[in-house]
Design an enzyme around this catalytic site. Structure first.
Site, PDB file in Angstrom:
ATOM      1  N   PRO A  75      86.971  53.134  32.790  1.00  0.00           N
ATOM      2  CG  PRO A  75      86.843  55.197  33.893  1.00  0.00           C
ATOM      3  CD  PRO A  75      86.971  54.582  32.524  1.00  0.00           C
ATOM      4  CB  CYS A 209      90.298  60.417  40.074  1.00  0.00           C
ATOM      5  SG  CYS A 209      90.539  61.081  38.433  1.00  0.00           S
TER       6      CYS A 209
END
Length: 284
Positions: A75, A209
């Site tokens: 990511p 996250c």
């Protein structure tokens, strides 16, 4: 490999911040420590070669063997730390790994792979045990995930990509975006709860996250909680500001977040959304 990555934790953190424009480089240093030292400490004594358990009563012997090539999707929010973590667990289990970096973080990902690869080869690992795809496309990524010789995809990223990994026909372990709520009830130490939420949410400008995305408060303490958030530097938007921020932050058509919001400080988000807030504001 852990020591090589750990020793480069500051340089790689700065590279990631500079290239992606996201987060806070000092916080990325901490992520790199987690992705090297803490991962190493956790897996160091795990037995992953040969006989790993025996049950003489049942006559069962468990023997570990490599899975095969692993495809690792990285990511933008956590590029260097995720590579080091995935490379360490792949080498620990004797599996070659192919790194697929995001287009906005190819340089820092390539540097991280080079650090890991040099250390691995220096310690006697086989040639080409760690590879990176520096020019990729959605079609190429899907082709990798579905390749008949691939053993596993480790997919970290957006919902669509994680879904694609799970439907590729090969085994996959996927982690998509988080949407974490937190409840503060009347038994809570309000000051401590608020400070913990702020520390979590502001770490690397919210790119983790697992950081909180919404706060639910028991009505009997709602005023107290609100006052504490304000006291600790948070800014409550009025209705007009909320509408402007929402219009900027989210694509109303797709229901997805605007990439220009991700990993940015409050002042930048507010300016881009066309709203005025206190320059000291830590969270909107």
């Amino acid at each position: 490999m852990f020591l090589a990555g750990f020793s480069e934790r500051i340089r790689l953190a700065k590279l990631a911040r500079e290239e992606t424009g996201m987060g806070i480089w000092q916080h990325k240093v901490i992520k790199n420590v987690v992705g090297t030292q803490l991962v190493y400490d956790d897996i160091r004594d795990e037995k992953t070669v040969g006989v790993i358990s025996e049950d003489p009563v049942r006559g069962i012997v468990e023997i570990a063997q490599p899975l095969g090539p692993i495809f690792a999707i990285i990511p933008t929010t956590n590029p260097t730390s995720t590579i080091m973590f995935k490379v360490l667990i792949a080498m620990k289990t004797r599996n070659p790994i192919i790194i697929s970096p995001p287009r906005s973080a190819v340089k820092c990902c390539s540097e991280t792979v080079e650090v890991c690869y040099r250390a691995a080869i220096g310690a006697g690992a086989p040639e080409d045990c760690i590879q990176i795809v520096t020019k990729s496309s959605r079609e190429m990524t899907q082709a990798f995930m579905a390749h008949k010789d691939l053993a596993l995809t480790l997919a970290t990223g957006g919902t669509g990509m994680v879904r694609a990994a799970y439907s590729s026909g090969n085994p996959a372990i996927g982690v998509g975006p988080g949407n974490v709520p937190v409840l503060i009830d009347s038994s809570a130490d309000v000051s401590f709860a608020v400070s913990s939420i702020i520390a979590s949410k502001t770490f690397d400008n919210g790119t983790i996250c697992a950081s909180e995305q919404s706060v639910v408060v028991e009505r009997s303490i709602s005023d107290k909680v609100r006052d504490e958030f304000v006291k600790q530097g948070c800014y409550f938007l009025d209705e007009s500001q909320k509408e402007k921020l929402s219009a900027f932050a989210f694509s109303q058509a797709r229901g997805t977040m605007n990439p220009e919001v991700v990993g940015q400080p409050v002042a930048v988000i507010a300016e881009r959304a066309g709203i005025e807030v206190s320059p000291e504001a830590r969270i909107l």
